[in-house]
Write an enzyme that holds these catalytic residues in place. Structure first.
Site, PDB file in Angstrom:
ATOM      1  N   ASN A   9       0.878  -1.182   0.000  1.00 29.92           N
ATOM      2  CA  ASN A   9       0.000   0.000   0.000  1.00 29.92           C
ATOM      3  C   ASN A   9       0.910   1.225   0.000  1.00 29.92           C
ATOM      4  O   ASN A   9       1.477   1.575   1.029  1.00 29.92           O
ATOM      5  CB  ASN A   9      -0.898  -0.035   1.248  1.00 29.92           C
ATOM      6  CG  ASN A   9      -1.732   1.225   1.388  1.00 29.92           C
ATOM      7  OD1 ASN A   9      -1.790   2.058   0.478  1.00 29.92           O
ATOM      8  ND2 ASN A   9      -2.388   1.374   2.532  1.00 29.92           N
ATOM      9  N   TRP A  10       1.019   1.840  -1.168  1.00 25.49           N
ATOM     10  CA  TRP A  10       1.954   2.964  -1.296  1.00 25.49           C
ATOM     11  C   TRP A  10       1.411   4.245  -0.658  1.00 25.49           C
ATOM     12  O   TRP A  10       2.128   5.233  -0.556  1.00 25.49           O
ATOM     13  CB  TRP A  10       2.261   3.219  -2.773  1.00 25.49           C
ATOM     14  CG  TRP A  10       3.016   2.120  -3.453  1.00 25.49           C
ATOM     15  CD1 TRP A  10       3.393   0.917  -2.909  1.00 25.49           C
ATOM     16  CD2 TRP A  10       3.484   2.104  -4.812  1.00 25.49           C
ATOM     17  NE1 TRP A  10       4.072   0.169  -3.854  1.00 25.49           N
ATOM     18  CE2 TRP A  10       4.142   0.878  -5.026  1.00 25.49           C
ATOM     19  CE3 TRP A  10       3.415   3.019  -5.869  1.00 25.49           C
ATOM     20  CZ2 TRP A  10       4.721   0.542  -6.255  1.00 25.49           C
ATOM     21  CZ3 TRP A  10       3.981   2.683  -7.082  1.00 25.49           C
ATOM     22  CH2 TRP A  10       4.633   1.453  -7.278  1.00 25.49           C
ATOM     23  N   LYS A  11       0.118   4.255  -0.320  1.00 23.62           N
ATOM     24  CA  LYS A  11      -0.532   5.453   0.250  1.00 23.62           C
ATOM     25  C   LYS A  11      -0.290   6.643  -0.675  1.00 23.62           C
ATOM     26  O   LYS A  11      -0.231   6.466  -1.892  1.00 23.62           O
ATOM     27  CB  LYS A  11      -0.042   5.674   1.690  1.00 23.62           C
ATOM     28  CG  LYS A  11      -0.190   4.402   2.539  1.00 23.62           C
ATOM     29  CD  LYS A  11      -0.003   4.607   4.004  1.00 23.62           C
ATOM     30  CE  LYS A  11      -0.164   3.271   4.725  1.00 23.62           C
ATOM     31  NZ  LYS A  11      -0.085   3.389   6.171  1.00 23.62           N
ATOM     32  N   HIS A  95      -9.398   1.240   4.904  1.00 20.64           N
ATOM     33  CA  HIS A  95      -8.117   1.403   5.604  1.00 20.64           C
ATOM     34  C   HIS A  95      -8.327   2.329   6.801  1.00 20.64           C
ATOM     35  O   HIS A  95      -9.151   3.249   6.747  1.00 20.64           O
ATOM     36  CB  HIS A  95      -7.061   1.982   4.648  1.00 20.64           C
ATOM     37  CG  HIS A  95      -5.688   1.948   5.229  1.00 20.64           C
ATOM     38  ND1 HIS A  95      -5.254   2.902   6.124  1.00 20.64           N
ATOM     39  CD2 HIS A  95      -4.676   1.071   5.090  1.00 20.64           C
ATOM     40  CE1 HIS A  95      -4.015   2.586   6.501  1.00 20.64           C
ATOM     41  NE2 HIS A  95      -3.648   1.486   5.888  1.00 20.64           N
ATOM     42  N   GLU A  97      -6.732   4.747   7.838  1.00 17.11           N
ATOM     43  CA  GLU A  97      -6.572   6.171   7.527  1.00 17.11           C
ATOM     44  C   GLU A  97      -7.837   6.720   6.883  1.00 17.11           C
ATOM     45  O   GLU A  97      -8.212   7.870   7.120  1.00 17.11           O
ATOM     46  CB  GLU A  97      -5.335   6.362   6.626  1.00 17.11           C
ATOM     47  CG  GLU A  97      -4.046   6.191   7.432  1.00 17.11           C
ATOM     48  CD  GLU A  97      -2.892   5.547   6.678  1.00 17.11           C
ATOM     49  OE1 GLU A  97      -2.889   5.553   5.441  1.00 17.11           O
ATOM     50  OE2 GLU A  97      -1.980   5.023   7.353  1.00 17.11           O
ATOM     51  N   GLU A 167      -5.047  -4.759  10.672  1.00 16.04           N
ATOM     52  CA  GLU A 167      -4.022  -3.734  10.842  1.00 16.04           C
ATOM     53  C   GLU A 167      -4.280  -2.973  12.141  1.00 16.04           C
ATOM     54  O   GLU A 167      -5.095  -2.041  12.157  1.00 16.04           O
ATOM     55  CB  GLU A 167      -4.066  -2.747   9.675  1.00 16.04           C
ATOM     56  CG  GLU A 167      -3.823  -3.354   8.323  1.00 16.04           C
ATOM     57  CD  GLU A 167      -3.259  -2.349   7.321  1.00 16.04           C
ATOM     58  OE1 GLU A 167      -2.146  -2.592   6.836  1.00 16.04           O
ATOM     59  OE2 GLU A 167      -3.898  -1.323   7.073  1.00 16.04           O
ATOM     60  N   GLY A 173       2.799   2.549  10.678  1.00 21.79           N
ATOM     61  CA  GLY A 173       3.736   3.660  10.500  1.00 21.79           C
ATOM     62  C   GLY A 173       4.469   4.052  11.775  1.00 21.79           C
ATOM     63  O   GLY A 173       5.108   5.098  11.837  1.00 21.79           O
ATOM     64  N   SER A 213       3.761  -1.945  10.224  1.00 18.76           N
ATOM     65  CA  SER A 213       5.218  -2.015  10.382  1.00 18.76           C
ATOM     66  C   SER A 213       5.811  -3.376  10.024  1.00 18.76           C
ATOM     67  O   SER A 213       6.732  -3.839  10.679  1.00 18.76           O
ATOM     68  CB  SER A 213       5.621  -1.588  11.809  1.00 18.76           C
ATOM     69  OG  SER A 213       5.206  -0.257  12.056  1.00 18.76           O
ATOM     70  N   GLY A 234       3.061  -1.041   4.241  1.00 17.25           N
ATOM     71  CA  GLY A 234       3.081   0.391   3.914  1.00 17.25           C
ATOM     72  C   GLY A 234       4.490   0.835   3.575  1.00 17.25           C
ATOM     73  O   GLY A 234       5.003   0.602   2.481  1.00 17.25           O
ATOM     74  N   GLY A 235       5.157   1.453   4.547  1.00 18.15           N
ATOM     75  CA  GLY A 235       6.479   2.051   4.340  1.00 18.15           C
ATOM     76  C   GLY A 235       7.478   1.155   3.618  1.00 18.15           C
ATOM     77  O   GLY A 235       8.167   1.609   2.685  1.00 18.15           O
TER      78      GLY A 235
HETATM   79  P1  13P Z   1       3.257   0.545   7.616  1.00 16.78           P
HETATM   80  O1  13P Z   1       3.761  -0.733   7.019  1.00 16.78           O
HETATM   81  O2  13P Z   1       3.974   1.765   7.089  1.00 16.78           O
HETATM   82  O3  13P Z   1       3.170   0.493   9.098  1.00 16.78           O
HETATM   83  O4  13P Z   1       1.738   0.715   7.064  1.00 16.78           O
HETATM   84  C1  13P Z   1       0.869  -0.337   7.194  1.00 16.78           C
HETATM   85  C2  13P Z   1      -0.355  -0.016   6.443  1.00 16.78           C
HETATM   86  O5  13P Z   1      -1.117   0.866   6.802  1.00 16.78           O
HETATM   87  C3  13P Z   1      -0.632  -0.781   5.211  1.00 16.78           C
HETATM   88  O6  13P Z   1      -1.923  -0.561   4.746  1.00 16.78           O
END
Ligand code: 13P
Length: 255
Positions: A9-11, A95, A97, A167, A173, A213, A234-235
């Protein structure tokens, strides 16, 4: 037998040139891995370009959101047909967010989920508790409530086609990963719930990813848990090396 599914997930990150370069690197570095399903979910404006880059590759393409209506006066939104038109196969829904910043509710996620399934796209439905909820001992209640609300009215067949992503919000993050035991406990409980809401055989089919993470150095242990069937990253999905290492860890696991 559930096949491990790793999605990035590149956000709201990267621009066209860096996004294209990343996908090209992944096509190269992941060549030859066939026992893991892999997808990237870039910002929607790049989906069409990246679908062209990915043509012929085993790497899937997903969007990070969609609207439930087929067309009409919904300024700023995209339909399932539009995502399919540009070559998308997956859609992330609900998600944390989107829930926390954009006010998405279980009811809206449920509406979107039904549209996504009707269109033949594969949904990745996110659920997870906040730190406050965990500390208050409410993790199971919260996650079960989100599952019941988001998955309401699905048929067994639709449930089998739905990917879930647990999640925990406090792990997103933050660099704080749930321990494999903490994650497994929730995953096992989600599967137990699916078994009562649907059936034991449907519950056994459903892919439940962990997200929060996930890194190359914790992926192996997390993915080795019996009810953890993949990761939503994510990251660490923004760099070829770290995402590749996670997929390689998944490929080394024999369940
Ligand atoms: P991180 O891997 O950056 O913690 O993000 C997880 C995430 O929200 C994937 O959708």
């Amino acid at each position: 037998m559930r096949k491990i599914f790793i999605a990035g997930n590149w956000k709201m990150n990267l621009l066209k040139s860096s996004a294209t370069a990343l996908v090209q690197q992944l096509m190269d570095s992941l060549k030859g891995i066939s026992n893991v399903d892999v997808a990237v979910c870039p910002p929607s404006v790049y989906l069409g370009d990246l679908a062209a880059t990915l043509r012929g590759s085993a790497i899937g393409l997903g969007a990070q959101n969609v609207y439930s209506k087929p067309d009409g006066a919904y300024t700023g939104e995209l339909s399932c047909a539009m995502l399919q038109d540009v070559g998308c196969q997956y859609v992330i829904l609900g998600h944390s967010e989107r829930r926390a910043i954009f006010g998405e509710t279980d009811a809206l996620v449920n509406e979107k989920l039904k549209a996504v399934l009707a269109a033949g796209l594969t949904p990745i439905v996110c659920i997870g508790e906040t730190l406050e909820e965990r500390e208050a001992g409410r993790t199971t209640d919260v996650v079960r409530g989100q599952c019941r609300g988001s998955l309401a009215g699905l048929t067994e067949e639709q449930m089998k086609k739905t990917v879930l992503a647990y999640e925990p919000v406090w792990a997103i993050g933050t660099g704080k990963t749930a321990t494999p035991a903490q994650a497994e406990e929730v995953h096992a409980d989600i599967r137990a719930l699916l078994s009562t809401l649907f059936s034991p055989s449907t519950a056994e089919h459903v892919i439940i990813q962990y997200g929060g993470s996930v890194k190359a150095d914790n992926a192996l242990e997390l993915l080795g848990q019996p009810n953890i069937d993949g990761a939503l990253v994510g990251g660490a999905s923004l760099k070829s090396d770290s995402f590749t290492a996670i997929v390689q860890a998944a490929a080394a696991i024999k369940k």
